[in-house]
Design a protein around this motif. Sequence first.
Motif, PDB file in Angstrom:
ATOM      1  N   LEU A 132      42.862  42.955  50.743  1.00  0.00           N
ATOM      2  CA  LEU A 132      43.987  43.138  49.624  1.00  0.00           C
ATOM      3  C   LEU A 132      43.225  43.602  48.439  1.00  0.00           C
ATOM      4  CD1 LEU A 132      46.915  40.527  50.450  1.00  0.00           C
ATOM      5  CD2 LEU A 132      46.959  43.139  50.421  1.00  0.00           C
ATOM      6  N   LEU A 133      42.102  42.646  48.064  1.00  0.00           N
ATOM      7  CA  LEU A 133      41.278  42.741  46.742  1.00  0.00           C
ATOM      8  C   LEU A 133      40.333  44.172  46.915  1.00  0.00           C
ATOM      9  CD1 LEU A 133      40.594  39.272  46.061  1.00  0.00           C
ATOM     10  CD2 LEU A 133      42.375  40.556  45.043  1.00  0.00           C
ATOM     11  N   SER A 134      40.261  44.713  47.978  1.00  0.00           N
ATOM     12  CA  SER A 134      39.193  46.042  48.005  1.00  0.00           C
ATOM     13  C   SER A 134      39.864  47.153  47.647  1.00  0.00           C
ATOM     14  CB  SER A 134      38.432  46.157  49.310  1.00  0.00           C
ATOM     15  OG  SER A 134      39.573  46.521  50.264  1.00  0.00           O
ATOM     16  N   ARG A 135      41.309  47.017  47.513  1.00  0.00           N
ATOM     17  CA  ARG A 135      42.055  48.381  47.312  1.00  0.00           C
ATOM     18  C   ARG A 135      42.277  48.838  45.855  1.00  0.00           C
ATOM     19  NH1 ARG A 135      46.962  48.402  51.756  1.00  0.00           N
ATOM     20  NH2 ARG A 135      45.367  48.333  53.597  1.00  0.00           N
TER      21      ARG A 135
END
Length: 80
Positions: free
Chosen positions: A77-80
């Motif tokens: 979720l945070l890598s997007r």
Amino acid sequence: MEDDKTRTAAKFDEFAGSYDSIYRDIIEKLHEEKEQLENDLRQEYRNVRKYVRSHPEEGLAYAFVGGLVAGLVLAKLLSR
């Protein structure tokens, strides 16, 4: 006219009394069911605690796997 009011009041009191006893019975049954559910939950809680104390490695494994899954989901979720 006054007699009709007296009869109506008497009928209302009669109905109120019958409903009052019905509601008391229902409340008593609900109270008994609540106590039974509380006792069941306490017993299940004790059984779970005994199981976890006797098998700590399984709890640790589940926590580790859950942490890995949560970490992977957050990383995606945070890598997007």
